[in-house]
Motif scaffolding. Structure first.
Motif, PDB file in Angstrom:
ATOM      1  N   ARG A 197       0.839  -1.200   0.000  1.00 53.26           N
ATOM      2  CA  ARG A 197       0.000   0.000   0.000  1.00 53.26           C
ATOM      3  C   ARG A 197       0.869   1.242   0.000  1.00 53.26           C
ATOM      4  O   ARG A 197       1.876   1.313   0.727  1.00 53.26           O
ATOM      5  CB  ARG A 197      -0.943   0.014   1.208  1.00 53.26           C
ATOM      6  N   HIS A 201      -3.702   5.520  -3.493  1.00 60.84           N
ATOM      7  CA  HIS A 201      -3.908   4.355  -4.345  1.00 60.84           C
ATOM      8  C   HIS A 201      -3.286   4.596  -5.720  1.00 60.84           C
ATOM      9  O   HIS A 201      -3.436   5.669  -6.303  1.00 60.84           O
ATOM     10  CB  HIS A 201      -5.413   4.097  -4.494  1.00 60.84           C
ATOM     11  N   THR A 213      -2.012  -1.071  -6.145  1.00 58.24           N
ATOM     12  CA  THR A 213      -1.679  -1.196  -4.729  1.00 58.24           C
ATOM     13  C   THR A 213      -2.975  -1.425  -3.954  1.00 58.24           C
ATOM     14  O   THR A 213      -4.078  -1.329  -4.496  1.00 58.24           O
ATOM     15  CB  THR A 213      -0.962   0.062  -4.216  1.00 58.24           C
ATOM     16  N   TYR A 214      -2.828  -1.724  -2.661  1.00 55.42           N
ATOM     17  CA  TYR A 214      -4.020  -2.106  -1.908  1.00 55.42           C
ATOM     18  C   TYR A 214      -4.957  -0.930  -1.651  1.00 55.42           C
ATOM     19  O   TYR A 214      -4.531   0.171  -1.301  1.00 55.42           O
ATOM     20  CB  TYR A 214      -3.658  -2.739  -0.558  1.00 55.42           C
ATOM     21  N   HIS A 215      -6.243  -1.199  -1.798  1.00 54.22           N
ATOM     22  CA  HIS A 215      -7.322  -0.294  -1.413  1.00 54.22           C
ATOM     23  C   HIS A 215      -8.547  -1.165  -1.160  1.00 54.22           C
ATOM     24  O   HIS A 215      -8.843  -2.051  -1.964  1.00 54.22           O
ATOM     25  CB  HIS A 215      -7.610   0.714  -2.522  1.00 54.22           C
TER      26      HIS A 215
END
Length: 264
Positions: A197, A201, A213-215
């Motif tokens: 992350r 984002h 990336t993480y969201h």
């Protein structure tokens, strides 16, 4: 009488919720329906002082929680200004390349173990997606890449902007399985999975593929009760509210929806 633990509960990376000893305790089948099994998560986060902190958590083995840590298999090469780096060697604070050309520092790294022979009934980790060397790569790929089914790739069909006003969308790799460029595989041994992350984002390069990336996504908060929201946010030390994840860099869209929009 001692409680009997099922094989799944003896797995290295899974635990059950506490079992009641009351004579009216629910049956094993009822417990599995109402109490999801738990999974271990390891979190490395960037502190305000610039140092990194590692913590260990137990959380339900359900789709929303597992998606936090299951995008990249160990060995995936992430592009950085210093060259490709294996995902397991990255640390919070490291800069990684993004599709917009501006390197972003990592603020959070989550990981968990996937044990193919011990897939859990509530888990979304039923297998991994292998993208072959030339599959879904807009630049020179760095060989095959193994991704979790919840990872999302950036897609940009030529007619998309004309149809909906955006050039790119994010599509789950599980939708891309075709037996040609993308295969569902079950590794013969346990695999460590990771997610990354950044503060905002974005999309990064994993073995040359453009992966987000993480969201948690829009509406994630609505899927959880109050206690589960607190547990979920405890995985992210720098996040106090779901709004703190910020906006998605690109819309998310299933492969079927994307194809229906760009078919003609």
């Amino acid at each position: 009488m001692a409680n009997q633990l099922s094989p799944a509960l003896r797995a290295e990376n899974t635990y059950s919720l506490p079992v009641t000893t009351d004579r009216f305790a629910p049956s094993k089948e009822q417990s599995q329906r109402t109490q999801p099994l738990m999974r271990k998560f390891e979190i490395a986060s960037l502190l305000p002082c610039g140092a990194a902190r590692t913590s260990h958590h137990l959380a339900p083995a359900t789709d929303l929680f597992e998606a936090t840590c299951s995008a990249f298999a160990r060995g995936t090469l992430i592009s950085t200004p210093m060259g490709p780096v294996a995902v397991e060697d990255l640390l919070p604070g490291d800069l990684i390349d993004t599709v917009n050309g501006v390197p972003e520092p990592l603020v959070w790294i989550g990981s968990t173990s996937f044990v193919p022979a011990q897939a859990l009934p509530t888990s979304s980790l039923k297998g991994l997606i292998r993208l072959v060397s030339d599959g879904y790569s807009k630049t020179s790929s760095l060989g095959d890449v193994l991704l979790g089914q919840n990872a999302r790739l950036l897609q940009s069909p030529p007619s998309l902007e004309e149809k909906i006003g955006v050039r790119c969308v994010l599509t789950p790799v599980r939708d891309l399985e075709d037996g040609y460029s993308a295969f569902l595989v079950s590794p013969p041994s346990p695999v460590r999975l990771f997610h990354l992350r950044t503060k905002n984002h974005t999309v990064i390069y994993a073995n040359g593929r453009e992966v987000e990336t993480y969201h948690p996504g829009k509406g994630a908060e609505d899927q959880l009760g109050e206690n589960m929201r607190s547990l979920f946010l405890s995985l992210f030390p720098d996040i106090e509210r779901f709004e703190d994840f910020g906006a998605l860099a690109y819309p998310r869209m299933s492969k079927d929806t994307l194809e229906s929009l760009t078919r003609y």
